[in-house]
Design a protein around this motif. Structure first.
Motif, PDB file in Angstrom:
ATOM      1  N   LEU A  12      -1.398   9.956  -2.835  1.00  0.00           N
ATOM      2  CA  LEU A  12      -2.157   8.843  -2.250  1.00  0.00           C
ATOM      3  C   LEU A  12      -1.805   8.630  -0.780  1.00  0.00           C
ATOM      4  N   ALA A  13      -0.542   8.960  -0.437  1.00  0.00           N
ATOM      5  CA  ALA A  13      -0.102   8.739   0.944  1.00  0.00           C
ATOM      6  C   ALA A  13      -0.672   9.792   1.894  1.00  0.00           C
ATOM      7  N   LEU A  56       1.626   1.779  -5.454  1.00  0.00           N
ATOM      8  CA  LEU A  56       0.335   2.480  -5.508  1.00  0.00           C
ATOM      9  C   LEU A  56      -0.766   1.617  -4.899  1.00  0.00           C
ATOM     10  N   LEU A  57      -0.750   0.344  -5.262  1.00  0.00           N
ATOM     11  CA  LEU A  57      -1.807  -0.546  -4.785  1.00  0.00           C
ATOM     12  C   LEU A  57      -1.740  -0.688  -3.261  1.00  0.00           C
ATOM     13  N   ILE A  78      -8.411   3.423  -9.566  1.00  0.00           N
ATOM     14  CA  ILE A  78      -8.732   3.128 -10.966  1.00  0.00           C
ATOM     15  C   ILE A  78      -7.534   3.536 -11.810  1.00  0.00           C
ATOM     16  N   GLY A  79      -7.090   2.606 -12.657  1.00  0.00           N
ATOM     17  CA  GLY A  79      -5.910   2.864 -13.481  1.00  0.00           C
ATOM     18  C   GLY A  79      -4.728   2.081 -12.952  1.00  0.00           C
ATOM     19  N   PRO A  80      -3.521   2.553 -13.081  1.00  0.00           N
ATOM     20  CA  PRO A  80      -3.138   3.792 -13.781  1.00  0.00           C
ATOM     21  C   PRO A  80      -3.243   3.620 -15.299  1.00  0.00           C
ATOM     22  N   ILE A  83      -5.089  -2.130 -11.864  1.00  0.00           N
ATOM     23  CA  ILE A  83      -4.358  -2.810 -10.778  1.00  0.00           C
ATOM     24  C   ILE A  83      -5.262  -3.040  -9.567  1.00  0.00           C
ATOM     25  N   ASP A  84      -6.308  -2.258  -9.413  1.00  0.00           N
ATOM     26  CA  ASP A  84      -7.233  -2.497  -8.300  1.00  0.00           C
ATOM     27  C   ASP A  84      -8.658  -2.729  -8.833  1.00  0.00           C
ATOM     28  N   VAL A  85      -9.312  -1.681  -9.315  1.00  0.00           N
ATOM     29  CA  VAL A  85     -10.654  -1.855  -9.880  1.00  0.00           C
ATOM     30  C   VAL A  85     -10.509  -2.532 -11.241  1.00  0.00           C
TER      31      VAL A  85
END
Lengths: 488, 248
Positions: free
Chosen positions: A96-97, A124-125, A136-138, A197-199
Motif C-alpha cells: 500500500l505504501a 493500513l487505513l 476494502i477489508g481486511p 475499516i474504510d469501505v
C-alpha cells in the motif's frame, strides 16, 4: 428541481466505477509456482475473459502466469483501478505504501492474527488515505462484478443481474453467489467487506441505491460503524428499491446490563426490526430466507391495490395442502373463497374423479396427468379469471408425478402449460411454484430443469411451501410499506 | 381509523431543559422523579398533582392543595426500582399516615444502601390501563423509543415495540397498533376506549423530530415512564425516571 441529488448520484457512481468496472487489475499474492490464491484469481480473470489490463505484483518475478509482474504498483504503467491483495498481513503495508498514489481500490484479504490487529488496521487505513486508495477489508474474500467481467469465486456465473450485494463475511458472500446462482439469482455486484475499516456497508448501500443497474439490494451486516447513515439511506430510499437485510450478532449475549425496564427489553434485534418496519426493508433470519426474499423481490411486481391477501393453493398432496393452509393462516394470509362463477367453470372442465375443487385445491397426480399435463392451464385460467386472488401457490410433488412415466412429457407439459397461460399484468395473482422433491437425483434433476423454465417466466420457485409462504409474507410487508408509506 | 387522525408532535417547552440541566450540572446519575415529572409536564405529558418534601420535612400542613388519598415515594439521584425496595406507599388517607410511611420508607432506603434526597407526595392517579413508554440508545442505530404493556410485569408480558428516533406520526401510530393489547386499548368487552391520540402525542413529544429524548439524546442515556396510565380522558405519567449519561 435542484440539480444537487443528480450530482451526488453521479459522484458515488464515479467513485465506485473503478471497483465495478476496472480497466486494470493488479494481483498481489500470485507465485511463480502458480498454486496460490493470487494465481487462481489470475486464472479466473482469464477464464472469464476479463477485458482490461492485468498485472502481477511480485518482489522479483518478471512474468507470472503469462502476465507482466512489477515489484511495486507505482512501477505499473498507468492507473490501477483495482488491486486484489492476497499476500500475508505483514506484506500489505509495504504494497500500500508503494502505489505512487495511483491505486484506486485495494481489497485486502489477510487477517492479522498476532494480536495487534487494531494497530495494523489503523496503519493500513492511514496509508490508504495518504495514497488516495479506497480500502476494502481486511479479512474478506474478494468482489464479483459481471459488468467488470471478474469474480472472486471459481465457477460463479458472470451473467449480469440486477441484485447488488454487500456482505461483511467472505464465506457468506460465496454462499450468496453460488447458492443464489443455483436458485436463479444473478447479481449486478457483490462485494465482501470483511472488517470494513474504510469501505463500509453504507458506502455500497449508497452506491447500489444510485446505480441504475441495480434493482434489488441485499446486505449481510455484522458490525456497522455508521448506523445512522445506514438508517438515513434506508429512510431516503422509502422502499423504491427493495432492500433485504440479514443481520448477524443480534443475540442478547454480551449486551451490557441495562438500568431501565426499556433497556432490559430492547437490543439490537429490536433496533433492526424497527429499521425494517420504518423503512420497508425485509429482515431475513437466515441465508435461505435471504435468498428467497431476493428472489421474490427481483421477480414479482408490487401489487399495491390488494387490500386482502387472499391465496389459492393448488397442487397434489392433501396433507401438504392442509399444513400449508395452517402456515398461510399463521402468516396472515387467507384462502380465497371460490365464487359461484369459479365453481361452475371448474365443473365444466372434464376430468377424472379425485380432485377437490375447493380451496385448497387438492388435485392428485392422477388428475394432473390429464391432457398430458396440460389440464393445469385450464384450472389456473379459471383461478385467474374468476377468483383472482392476491397469490396463487402451485405445488407439485415431483416423485409422485414422475411415476406416470407412460404419460409423454408430463412434467415439461405441466410447467410449460402452467406458465404459458400467465398474462402478466398488475392484476394477475403473484404466482409461486413449489417443486417438492424426495431428494433423489432424478427428482432433483427435474426440479432444476423446471426451475430454469419457471425463471424465464419470472415465476419464483421454492423447495417447500413454508419457505414460499415466508417469502411471500416478507414481500407482502414490503408491498404494504409501499402502499401506505412510500408517498407519505 | 387512528391513521386518519394524524397530529403534530409537541415542541418541547424551552424550560423542559431546565430540570434536565439542573440534574446534569449537579452530576446526578439520574433525574429524580420530581425532576422527571417536571420535564414531562413541560412537554405536555400530564402527571399526578404532587408536592416535594425534603428528607426530614413533615407532611403536616405541607400538602395544601392536594386531595387525599396520597401516594408517597422516595426521591433519589440514582435510578432505583422503587417497588423492589419498598420505597413507595399508596392510598395513604391522611397527612399523619404520610408521616408514618415516610419513616418506614427512609428505613428501607437505608437498608437498601440508597441515598434519600427527599419525598414526593402525590394525589392517587385515576384508574386506567398501565403502559410503559421508554427510550434507550442502540449502540449501532442510535436513540430509540419504546411503548408496551406496562406496570410491574412489563418484562414478563413482553408486549413492547421499538421505533428508531426521530419517529414520525405514522411510526407512532404503527407502534401503538402493533401492540398485542391494542384490542383492550380500543375497548374490548364493553370497556371505554382509551385516548389513543394522547398516547401518540406522548410518543412524539418524546421521540419525534422535536421530541425531548431525540433532541437531548446527548444527555439522556435511557428513560422509563412506567406506568403511564391511559384511559378515556388521556394519559398520566405515574412514575418516571431519566437516567443521564455520565457528565464527563
Amino acid at each position: 428541481m435542484s440539480t444537487e441529488p443528480d450530482v451526488a448520484l453521479a459522484s458515488i457512481i464515479d467513485c465506485f466505477r473503478p471497483l465495478f468496472a476496472p480497466e486494470s487489475i493488479a494481483v498481489a499474492g500470485a507465485s511463480t509456482q502458480g498454486t496460490s490464491a493470487g494465481n487462481r484469481f489470475i486464472r479466473s480473470l482469464k477464464t472469464a475473459g476479463y477485458g482490461g489490463r492485468i498485472y502481477a505484483v511480485h518482489p522479483n518475478a518478471e512474468v507470472i502466469d503469462g502476465i507482466p509482474a512489477f515489484g511495486r504498483i507505482a512501477d505499473i504503467p498507468g492507473v490501477v483501478d483495482y488491486a486484489y491483495l492476497t499476500v500475508p498481513a505483514e506484506r500489505v503495508e509495504s504494497i500500500l505504501a508503494a502505489t505512487g498514489g495511483k491505486l484506486r481500490f485495494a481489497q485486502v484479504m489477510a487477517t492479522n492474527e498476532d494480536g495487534s490487529s487494531e494497530a495494523w488496521e489503523k496503519t493500513l487505513l492511514t496509508l490508504a488515505r495518504e495514497m488516495g486508495t479506497r480500502l476494502i477489508g481486511p479479512n474478506c474474500m474478494g468482489s464479483h462484478s459481471p459488468r467488470g467481467g471478474y469474480t472472486f469465486v471459481e465457477g460463479a456465473s458472470l451473467s449480469r443481474g440486477r441484485i447488488g450485494i454487500a456482505c461483511q463475511s467472505g464465506g457468506l458472500g460465496m454462499d450468496i453467489l453460488l447458492r443464489g446462482q443455483n436458485l436463479g439469482l444473478s447479481y449486478s455486484g457483490l462485494v465482501t467487506l470483511g472488517n470494513s475499516i474504510d469501505v463500509e456497508p453504507s458506502d455500497l448501500f449508497e452506491y447500489y441505491l444510485a446505480d441504475p443497474g441495480t434493482e434489488v439490494i441485499g446486505m449481510y451486516v455484522e458490525d456497522i460503524k455508521d448506523g445512522r447513515r445506514f438508517l438515513d439511506l434506508a429512510r431516503r430510499n422509502r422502499g423504491s428499491k427493495p432492500v433485504v437485510l440479514m443481520v448477524g450478532g443480534l443475540s442478547k449475549a454480551g449486551q451490557k446490563a441495562a438500568v431501565s425496564h426499556t433497556g432490559a427489553m430492547g437490543g439490537g434485534r429490536q433496533a433492526w426490526e424497527a429499521l425494517a418496519r420504518q423503512t420497508g426493508a425485509i429482515l431475513a433470519p437466515n441465508l435461505d430466507a435471504f435468498l428467497d426474499a431476493l428472489q421474490v423481490c427481483s421477480l414479482l411486481r408490487p401489487k399495491l391495490e390488494a387490500d386482502e391477501p387472499t391465496v389459492t393453493l393448488l397442487g397434489n398432496g392433501g396433507g401438504t395442502s392442509v399444513l400449508a393452509t395452517d402456515a398461510l393462516d399463521a402468516a396472515g394470509f387467507k384462502l380465497a373463497e371460490l365464487q359461484s362463477q369459479a365453481r361452475e367453470a371448474y365443473a365444466e372442465i372434464d376430468m377424472p374423479p379425485g380432485a377437490s375443487l375447493k380451496n385448497p385445491m387438492d388435485v392428485p397426480a392422477s388428475v394432473l396427468k390429464e391432457e398430458e399435463g396440460r389440464l393445469i392451464a385450464r384450472l389456473l385460467e379459471v383461478d385467474r379469471r374468476f377468483t383472482s386472488p392476491y397469490a396463487t401457490l402451485v405445488h407439485l410433488n415431483l416423485p409422485v408425478l414422475m411415476a406416470y412415466r407412460h404419460v409423454k412429457d408430463l412434467l415439461p407439459n405441466l410447467v410449460q402449460s402452467m406458465l404459458s397461460r400467465v398474462p402478466k399484468n398488475d392484476k394477475s395473482p403473484h404466482t409461486l411454484l413449489i417443486l417438492r422433491s424426495d431428494r433423489s437425483d432424478e427428482a432433483d434433476d427435474w426440479r432444476r430443469r423446471m426451475r430454469t423454465v419457471a425463471l424465464q417466466h419470472r415465476i419464483p420457485t421454492f423447495d417447500e411451501l413454508p419457505q414460499a409462504i415466508m417469502a411471500l409474507q416478507a414481500y407482502r410487508k414490503y408491498e404494504r410499506f409501499l402502499a401506505t408509506r412510500s408517498s407519505g | 381509523m387512528l391513521h386518519d387522525r394524524l397530529t403534530k408532535g409537541h415542541t418541547p417547552d424551552d424550560r423542559a431543559d431546565v430540570a434536565l440541566d439542573l440534574a446534569w450540572n449537579a452530576g446526578q446519575s439520574a433525574c429524580d422523579e420530581y425532576q422527571a415529572k417536571a420535564l414531562l409536564r413541560r412537554i405536555g405529558i400530564p402527571t399526578p398533582k404532587g408536592i416535594r418534601l425534603s428528607a426530614s420535612q413533615s407532611a403536616k400542613g405541607a400538602l395544601g392543595g392536594l386531595e387525599s388519598p396520597f401516594a408517597l415515594k422516595a426521591l433519589s439521584d440514582n435510578p432505583i426500582h422503587k417497588s423492589d425496595i419498598g420505597a413507595i406507599c399508596l392510598s395513604l388517607p391522611s397527612e399523619e399516615a404520610v408521616d408514618d410511611a415516610r419513616a418506614e420508607i427512609a428505613a428501607r432506603m437505608a437498608d437498601a444502601g440508597q441515598t434519600l434526597s427527599g419525598f414526593l407526595v402525590e394525589e392517587m392517579a385515576d384508574s386506567g390501563l398501565e403502559l410503559i413508554i421508554g427510550g434507550i440508545h442502540d449502540p449501532k442505530l442510535g436513540p430509540m423509543i419504546m411503548i408496551g404493556a406496562g406496570g410491574i410485569f412489563t418484562e414478563v408480558l413482553n408486549d413492547t415495540i421499538f421505533g428508531l428516533c426521530p419517529i414520525s406520526s405514522f411510526d407512532a401510530i404503527e407502534m401503538i397498533e402493533s401492540l398485542k393489547i391494542l384490542p383492550i386499548l380500543k375497548g374490548a368487552r364493553g370497556r371505554a376506549p382509551v385516548d389513543l391520540t394522547a398516547l401518540e402525542s406522548a410518543l412524539l413529544a418524546l421521540g419525534g423530530e422535536t421530541g425531548l429524548f431525540w433532541q437531548r439524546a446527548d444527555r439522556i442515556a435511557e428513560f422509563d415512564i412506567n406506568p403511564v396510565i391511559v384511559n378515556a380522558k388521556g394519559v398520566t405519567a405515574v412514575d418516571a425516571r431519566f437516567v443521564l449519561k455520565a457528565s464527563t
